[in-house]
Motif scaffolding. Structure first.
Motif, PDB file in Angstrom:
ATOM      1  N   ILE A   6       0.482  -0.689   0.408  1.00 50.03           N
ATOM      2  CA  ILE A   6       0.146   0.226   0.051  1.00 50.03           C
ATOM      3  C   ILE A   6       0.884   0.959   0.070  1.00 50.03           C
ATOM      4  CG2 ILE A   6      -1.685   0.801   1.478  1.00 50.03           C
ATOM      5  CD1 ILE A   6      -2.336  -1.372   2.506  1.00 50.03           C
ATOM      6  N   GLU A   7       0.948   2.098  -1.276  1.00 47.44           N
ATOM      7  CA  GLU A   7       1.826   3.270  -1.095  1.00 47.44           C
ATOM      8  C   GLU A   7       0.646   4.604  -0.912  1.00 47.44           C
ATOM      9  OE1 GLU A   7       5.027   4.383  -3.842  1.00 47.44           O
ATOM     10  OE2 GLU A   7       2.650   4.897  -5.008  1.00 47.44           O
ATOM     11  N   ILE A   8       0.657   5.640  -0.139  1.00 47.42           N
ATOM     12  CA  ILE A   8       0.093   6.547   0.172  1.00 47.42           C
ATOM     13  C   ILE A   8       0.951   7.924   0.175  1.00 47.42           C
ATOM     14  CG2 ILE A   8      -1.229   7.973   1.870  1.00 47.42           C
ATOM     15  CD1 ILE A   8      -2.168   4.939   3.488  1.00 47.42           C
ATOM     16  N   PRO A   9       0.550   8.595  -1.393  1.00 45.60           N
ATOM     17  CA  PRO A   9       1.552   9.806  -0.958  1.00 45.60           C
ATOM     18  C   PRO A   9       0.783  11.163  -0.332  1.00 45.60           C
ATOM     19  CG  PRO A   9      -0.442   9.313  -3.229  1.00 45.60           C
ATOM     20  CD  PRO A   9       0.133   8.408  -2.422  1.00 45.60           C
ATOM     21  N   HIS A  10       0.902  12.246  -0.003  1.00 46.32           N
ATOM     22  CA  HIS A  10       0.687  13.141   0.459  1.00 46.32           C
ATOM     23  C   HIS A  10       2.039  14.205   0.090  1.00 46.32           C
ATOM     24  CE1 HIS A  10       3.624  11.324   3.438  1.00 46.32           C
ATOM     25  NE2 HIS A  10       3.924  12.821   4.099  1.00 46.32           N
ATOM     26  N   SER A  11       0.827  15.569   1.064  1.00 50.48           N
ATOM     27  CA  SER A  11       1.657  16.308   0.210  1.00 50.48           C
ATOM     28  C   SER A  11       2.889  16.683   1.199  1.00 50.48           C
ATOM     29  CB  SER A  11       0.884  17.801   1.760  1.00 50.48           C
ATOM     30  OG  SER A  11       1.321  18.787   1.172  1.00 50.48           O
ATOM     31  N   GLU A  12       4.053  17.682   0.922  1.00 52.45           N
ATOM     32  CA  GLU A  12       5.103  17.943   1.204  1.00 52.45           C
ATOM     33  C   GLU A  12       5.577  19.348   1.785  1.00 52.45           C
ATOM     34  OE1 GLU A  12       7.397  20.354  -3.283  1.00 52.45           O
ATOM     35  OE2 GLU A  12       6.817  18.309  -2.891  1.00 52.45           O
ATOM     36  N   ASN A  13       4.187  20.315   2.186  1.00 50.12           N
ATOM     37  CA  ASN A  13       4.203  20.951   3.049  1.00 50.12           C
ATOM     38  C   ASN A  13       4.154  20.327   3.839  1.00 50.12           C
ATOM     39  OD1 ASN A  13       1.597  22.288   4.850  1.00 50.12           O
ATOM     40  ND2 ASN A  13       2.157  23.923   3.461  1.00 50.12           N
ATOM     41  N   THR A  14       5.487  20.973   4.842  1.00 45.32           N
ATOM     42  CA  THR A  14       5.046  20.621   6.397  1.00 45.32           C
ATOM     43  C   THR A  14       4.634  19.935   7.540  1.00 45.32           C
ATOM     44  OG1 THR A  14       7.224  20.987   6.264  1.00 45.32           O
ATOM     45  CG2 THR A  14       7.318  20.389   7.931  1.00 45.32           C
ATOM     46  N   LYS A  40      12.012  12.082   5.657  1.00 40.74           N
ATOM     47  CA  LYS A  40      12.956  13.011   4.893  1.00 40.74           C
ATOM     48  C   LYS A  40      14.202  12.404   3.651  1.00 40.74           C
ATOM     49  CE  LYS A  40      13.430  11.548  10.523  1.00 40.74           C
ATOM     50  NZ  LYS A  40      14.020  11.018  10.927  1.00 40.74           N
ATOM     51  N   ALA A  41      13.931  12.189   2.941  1.00 45.62           N
ATOM     52  CA  ALA A  41      14.428  11.857   1.604  1.00 45.62           C
ATOM     53  C   ALA A  41      13.728  12.700   0.486  1.00 45.62           C
ATOM     54  CB  ALA A  41      14.090  10.690   1.483  1.00 45.62           C
ATOM     55  N   GLY A  42      12.671  13.396   1.002  1.00 48.34           N
ATOM     56  CA  GLY A  42      11.969  13.843  -0.289  1.00 48.34           C
ATOM     57  C   GLY A  42      11.119  13.886  -0.228  1.00 48.34           C
ATOM     58  N   VAL A  43      10.798  12.304  -0.521  1.00 49.23           N
ATOM     59  CA  VAL A  43       9.861  11.648  -1.174  1.00 49.23           C
ATOM     60  C   VAL A  43       8.424  11.307  -0.281  1.00 49.23           C
ATOM     61  CG1 VAL A  43       8.912   9.210  -2.114  1.00 49.23           C
ATOM     62  CG2 VAL A  43      11.109   9.937  -1.814  1.00 49.23           C
ATOM     63  N   HIS A  44       7.548  11.610  -0.392  1.00 48.77           N
ATOM     64  CA  HIS A  44       6.227  12.320   0.038  1.00 48.77           C
ATOM     65  C   HIS A  44       5.189  11.361   0.416  1.00 48.77           C
ATOM     66  CE1 HIS A  44       7.951  15.210   2.905  1.00 48.77           C
ATOM     67  NE2 HIS A  44       8.122  15.723   1.867  1.00 48.77           N
ATOM     68  N   LYS A  45       5.468   9.786   0.784  1.00 48.68           N
ATOM     69  CA  LYS A  45       4.521   8.672   0.494  1.00 48.68           C
ATOM     70  C   LYS A  45       5.390   7.907   2.034  1.00 48.68           C
ATOM     71  CE  LYS A  45       4.733   8.670  -4.444  1.00 48.68           C
ATOM     72  NZ  LYS A  45       5.511   7.771  -5.438  1.00 48.68           N
ATOM     73  N   SER A  46       3.793   7.515   1.578  1.00 50.89           N
ATOM     74  CA  SER A  46       4.397   6.244   3.025  1.00 50.89           C
ATOM     75  C   SER A  46       3.659   4.166   2.675  1.00 50.89           C
ATOM     76  CB  SER A  46       3.332   6.243   4.150  1.00 50.89           C
ATOM     77  OG  SER A  46       2.081   5.790   4.091  1.00 50.89           O
ATOM     78  N   SER A  69      -5.605   8.589  -2.768  1.00 46.71           N
ATOM     79  CA  SER A  69      -5.006   8.980  -3.401  1.00 46.71           C
ATOM     80  C   SER A  69      -3.376   7.190  -3.211  1.00 46.71           C
ATOM     81  CB  SER A  69      -4.365  10.277  -2.994  1.00 46.71           C
ATOM     82  OG  SER A  69      -4.076   9.674  -1.549  1.00 46.71           O
ATOM     83  N   ALA A  70      -4.699   6.407  -2.406  1.00 51.50           N
ATOM     84  CA  ALA A  70      -3.613   5.501  -2.292  1.00 51.50           C
ATOM     85  C   ALA A  70      -3.704   4.665  -3.367  1.00 51.50           C
ATOM     86  CB  ALA A  70      -4.653   4.210  -1.126  1.00 51.50           C
ATOM     87  N   SER A  71      -2.922   3.939  -3.634  1.00 50.91           N
ATOM     88  CA  SER A  71      -1.957   2.613  -4.940  1.00 50.91           C
ATOM     89  C   SER A  71      -2.721   1.070  -3.421  1.00 50.91           C
ATOM     90  CB  SER A  71      -0.887   3.175  -5.559  1.00 50.91           C
ATOM     91  OG  SER A  71      -1.236   3.976  -5.809  1.00 50.91           O
TER      92      SER A  71
END
Length: 92
Positions: A6-14, A40-46, A69-71
């Protein structure tokens, strides 16, 4: 049971990033609290991997407002023989 990523992107806004992480931790779900994060690596996903009965079941553990937005990807392990057969079938 199949294994799913499961991949969930999210906003890079802190602020928004921290809110998403907080939501996961507070959800009480062992899976969500133990997700892997790329922030922390700049890839805003879990990401997290676990066994589920179906893609739909896997999606149900994602917080409702993040589901759109989840895959959810079923993972397969191939044997060396499987890979050889695939290569031979596509060589013609």
């Amino acid at each position: 049971m199949a294994t799913y990523l499961i991949e969930i992107p999210h906003s890079e806004n802190t602020f928004e990033c921290k809110q998403v992480i907080k939501l996961f931790v507070e959800s009480g779900s062992h899976l969500l609290a133990n997700a892997h994060w790329g922030c922390k690596a700049g890839v805003h996903k879990s990401w997290f991997i676990n066994d589920f009965n179906s893609k739909e079941e896997a999606l149900q553990i994602v917080p409702p407002f993040l589901r759109h937005s989840a895959s959810v990807i079923e993972l397969t392990t191939f044997t060396k023989n499987d890979i050889q057969q695939f290569a031979e079938a596509n060589s013609h």
